[in-house]
Design an enzyme around this catalytic site. Structure first.
Site, PDB file in Angstrom:
ATOM      1  N   GLU A   9       0.802  -1.228   0.000  1.00 26.62           N
ATOM      2  CA  GLU A   9       0.000   0.000   0.000  1.00 26.62           C
ATOM      3  C   GLU A   9       0.833   1.276   0.000  1.00 26.62           C
ATOM      4  OE1 GLU A   9      -2.918  -2.437   2.695  1.00 26.62           O
ATOM      5  OE2 GLU A   9      -0.790  -2.492   2.281  1.00 26.62           O
ATOM      6  N   ASP A  82      -2.136  -5.160   3.480  1.00 30.19           N
ATOM      7  CA  ASP A  82      -2.257  -5.420   4.916  1.00 30.19           C
ATOM      8  C   ASP A  82      -3.047  -6.691   5.216  1.00 30.19           C
ATOM      9  OD1 ASP A  82      -0.781  -3.213   5.577  1.00 30.19           O
ATOM     10  OD2 ASP A  82      -2.500  -1.923   5.984  1.00 30.19           O
ATOM     11  N   ASP A  84      -5.628  -7.766   6.775  1.00 30.42           N
ATOM     12  CA  ASP A  84      -6.978  -7.706   7.311  1.00 30.42           C
ATOM     13  C   ASP A  84      -7.950  -7.670   6.140  1.00 30.42           C
ATOM     14  OD1 ASP A  84      -6.682  -5.142   6.317  1.00 30.42           O
ATOM     15  OD2 ASP A  84      -6.706  -4.159   8.272  1.00 30.42           O
ATOM     16  N   GLU A  86      -9.724  -5.263   4.880  1.00 31.06           N
ATOM     17  CA  GLU A  86      -9.540  -4.139   3.969  1.00 31.06           C
ATOM     18  C   GLU A  86      -8.338  -4.371   3.067  1.00 31.06           C
ATOM     19  OE1 GLU A  86      -9.694   0.726   4.025  1.00 31.06           O
ATOM     20  OE2 GLU A  86      -9.557  -0.382   5.901  1.00 31.06           O
ATOM     21  N   TYR A 306       1.440  -5.755  13.062  1.00 31.91           N
ATOM     22  CA  TYR A 306       0.304  -5.014  12.502  1.00 31.91           C
ATOM     23  C   TYR A 306      -0.572  -4.462  13.613  1.00 31.91           C
ATOM     24  CZ  TYR A 306      -3.409  -3.842   9.238  1.00 31.91           C
ATOM     25  OH  TYR A 306      -4.340  -3.165   8.491  1.00 31.91           O
ATOM     26  N   ARG A 308      -3.719  -3.037  13.598  1.00 32.31           N
ATOM     27  CA  ARG A 308      -5.190  -3.075  13.585  1.00 32.31           C
ATOM     28  C   ARG A 308      -5.617  -4.503  13.897  1.00 32.31           C
ATOM     29  NH1 ARG A 308      -3.923   0.302   9.175  1.00 32.31           N
ATOM     30  NH2 ARG A 308      -4.530   2.473   9.574  1.00 32.31           N
ATOM     31  N   HIS A 353      -5.132 -12.939  13.654  1.00 27.87           N
ATOM     32  CA  HIS A 353      -4.209 -11.839  13.916  1.00 27.87           C
ATOM     33  C   HIS A 353      -3.422 -12.082  15.193  1.00 27.87           C
ATOM     34  CE1 HIS A 353      -6.386  -8.557  11.377  1.00 27.87           C
ATOM     35  NE2 HIS A 353      -5.937  -9.562  10.661  1.00 27.87           N
TER      36      HIS A 353
END
Length: 728
Positions: A9, A82, A84, A86, A306, A308, A353
């Protein structure tokens, strides 16, 4: 030689990863999302199974063309966005847009940006998880249906620029309802009595030993209830001159275990309490630590995993390394008997996660601090200490509870035989027997949290039957307190407990509520504005399901079902949209035109004489003339802090930079250019009378002589006695 393309990203992430991969790889950044729903219209085909109409933003079109060109030259394509939902959705959009043809497109996922983690992930690529993409797509469409259909109604019925959102409006409701609890609260008076006591002085008259304060608990075997001053005063009078003695001493040892490693929510809460960071600032700094920082010898490495996440899971390799570090640095006695694992509290925790942790326990904060900005260093230290502490031994604390008896002078009638009143006071103290993890880390508490027994000061050595000296009796007036207004930390905690939102949404929600003018931060607490209350009341009246806390939490569960393959996204949206569309049609006819509140600015327009008003603009609140467009006079809203400028004695005000960082400056700028990043205090320096500014929790530092002081000591001394000087 093959040409392998890796797309991530951000440029910072690309820079770090490119150093880990060989010359066969080129790493490029997508710069976040490369396509999204259009801004100018709904962008969802309601008649065709909610098909989204994705567009590449105009500002991204050239960049997407470059990515497509690079992809056409590559033999293999890896999407390392990432880890997740999203990130999965961004990877899917990339795969759709770069036109790979018959070349393989593979998904790579890692939770930390270190060389070992990146190389291991490249060895085990996978396909894009369509179920996770569907869950994220359903969330995006669901939020678009709510936001883009309720917001225009608010524009028409109230004023332009307002917004509503599925999660945002539920959070606003929490703040408004808490404010109304505060406003409706009726304080009730009550009194307490404290006795400051000390061990009896020897006949030689040597200096009195440490005093301690005990609170009155019982009178004649019954709990004391003191609703007013006369009753408290009568008891104080009865106790004057009474004999005090230790009635009972109870000792017990308590074990305190370290808290779990950080999740997004707990990191934001702790950074708010300890560092004064907003949720938005915390996430921005954490992103920098995750994506990679240049450390010694030009090495770029991600310092944390990470950020989040709502999981407290930890990789076994990280646990083993941390335990080795503790044994090596602090000794085996500071290591927990066995590796600790923590239960994830959130029932909606996503995927596999990890908790937020340092990528290596051996990168101690003091070793990397000089490579980091001050904010990065402070947040990294919090994360590192919290995680290392999880594998340290429990702290052992000895808690002593002492009951003190006293017999009054005034006789009470009990049956036929008058006897003096018997009183029972109680005090608790604690001593740390073994520090354990407290050697490294202690958890912050909310300002309004009660003091626990194991957090009290130690008591002098006391024995049962020992006589005590009374130093002073203190009758204290109190009033019951309303529930505290939410701070950013406590709101995030409440949202997580209720299942509202996700780790990635907490910070944006808090920012949106303040940017829209629905909520203001006053003394670090969130208060709804009149506009916020108006919008909330309209939504509660006409869209009760949308702002219903349980509805919002249940929808998160449905999105989880989609991600795990237990439900399909189109039926879930259809189930929601039928009732919502019916409610929307009713609201369009039933909602009356409402005049938004006008907030006077307390000054008149210099150009036309009208009373200026406070308005909400793109960059926050400002002062403007109500005669617009005839009179276009406008200026910044200066938030006074009640402190005078040390240069010109004008008012100091709170300001913000373009990046929304708070600082303080003179209201006469640019004539006077005094500024400070730290909040000025309305207390003069006892040494030189210079201006003090905040320098940590309960500490102030002089801007003139540089000396530091304990602020509570300054306030308690009322400027009469010299306070203790505190290290900053």
């Amino acid at each position: 030689m093959t040409n392998k393309l890796v797309i991530v990203e951000s440029p910072a992430k690309a820079k770090t990863i490119e150093r880990y991969l060989g010359r066969d790889f080129s790493v490029r950044a997508s710069l976040g999302h490369i396509r999204d729903l259009p801004k100018s219209k709904l962008g969802v085909d309601l008649d065709n199974d909610f098909r989204p109409q994705y567009l590449v933003p105009r500002e991204k079109s050239k960049h997407v063309k470059e990515l497509r060109s690079q992809a056409q030259k590559a033999d293999e394509i890896f999407l390392a966005t990432d880890p997740d939902r999203e990130g999965e959705a961004i990877a899917w959009h990339l795969a759709e847009m770069i036109d790979p043809g018959d070349r393989p497109v593979q998904r790579v996922e890692f939770h930390e940006i270190t060389k070992a983690a990146v190389l291991a992930a490249m060895e085990h690529p996978r396909q894009i998880d369509v179920k996770r993409v569907d869950a994220q797509q359903a969330r995006r469409i669901l939020d678009r249906l709510v936001g883009y259909q309720i917001s225009p109604l608010l524009w028409k019925k109230v004023k332009r620029g307002l917004s509503a959102g599925r999660v945002q409006s539920a959070a606003l409701r929490l703040i408004v309802e808490r404010e109304r609890e505060v406003q409706a609260f009726d304080a009730v008076e009550y009194w307490s009595i404290e006795a400051e006591l000390a061990k009896q002085q020897a006949a030689s008259g040597r200096r009195r030993t440490q005093t301690f304060v005990a609170s009155l608990q019982e009178m004649n075997g019954k709990k004391v209830d003191l609703p007013n001053e006369p009753l408290a005063g009568a008891i104080v009078q009865d106790l004057e001159g009474a004999a005090y003695a230790v009635a009972a001493v109870r000792r017990r040892e308590q074990q305190r275990n370290p808290p779990a490693p950080y999740t997004t929510s707990t990191m934001q809460q702790e950074a708010s309490r300890k560092l004064g960071f907003t949720a938005k600032r915390t996430m921005a700094v954490a992103q920098q630590l995750y994506e990679g920082v240049d450390i010694d010898r030009g090495e770029s490495v991600g310092l944390i995993t990470y950020m989040r996440t709502d999981s407290t899971n930890v990789a076994q390799s990280a646990v083993e390394e941390t335990r080795a570090y503790i044994r090596e640095i602090h000794g085996a006695e500071f290591l927990s008997e066995s590796p600790r694992a923590y239960q994830t509290r959130s029932r909606l925790a996503q995927e596999a996660h990890e908790a937020i942790r340092p990528t290596s326990a051996y990168r101690a904060p003091q070793d990397v601090a000089h490579f980091l900005t001050r904010e990065q260093a402070r947040l990294y230290e919090l994360i590192w200490k919290r995680f290392v502490a999880t594998q340290m031994a429990s702290a052992r604390i000895e808690i002593t509870t002492v009951d003190v008896g006293a017999r009054g002078r005034v006789a009470s009638v009990a049956g036929e035989t008058p006897t003096p009143n018997d009183y029972r006071f109680r005090v608790s103290g604690s001593v740390v027997v073994f520090q354990g993890f407290l050697l490294l880390y202690s958890e912050a508490r909310d300002e309004d949290a009660a003091v626990e027994d194991d957090e009290r000061k130690p008591l002098p050595q006391l024995t049962e039957g020992e006589a005590l000296d009374l130093v002073e009796l203190k009758p204290l007036q109190h009033f019951t307190q309303p529930p505290p207004r939410f701070s950013e930390a406590s709101l995030v905690k409440s949202m997580e407990e209720r299942g509202i939102g996700r780790p990635s949404t907490y910070a944006p929600i808090l920012s949106t509520l303040q940017d829209r003018g629905y909520v203001m931060r006053v003394d670090k607490r969130l208060e709804p504005t009149e506009l916020g209350e108006l919008v909330n009341d309209l939504l509660v009246e006409h869209f009760p399901d949308i702002v219903n806390i349980d509805f919002t939490a249940n929808m998160e569960e449905r999105l989880d079902d989609i991600a795990q393959g237990r439900a399909l996204w189109v039926p879930v949206l259809r189930e929601f949209y039928g009732p919502f569309a019916a409610t929307l049609r009713v609201a369009e006819h039933a909602m009356e035109r409402v005049q938004p509140p006008v907030e006077p600015a307390g000054e008149n327009c210099e150009k036309c004489g009208r009373e200026m008003v406070i308005k909400m603009g793109r960059y926050g609140r400002f002062i403007a003339c109500p005669g617009f467009p005839e009179c276009r006079n406008a200026k910044p809203l200066l938030q006074k802090i009640g402190v005078s400028c040390p240069l010109c004695e004008s008012e100091l005000v709170q300001r913000t930079t373009r990046k929304r960082r708070v600082f303080y400056g003179c209201s006469r700028y640019p004539e006077c250019n005094w500024t400070s990043w730290s909040r000025p205090l309305n207390i003069p320096c006892p040494s030189c009378a210079g201006l003090l500014v905040e320098a940590g929790r309960d500490k102030g530092k002089c801007t003139v002589c540089g000396l530091a002081y304990s602020v509570p000591d300054l306030l308690e001394g009322d400027g009469v006695s010299m306070p203790r000087r505190a290290a900053v």
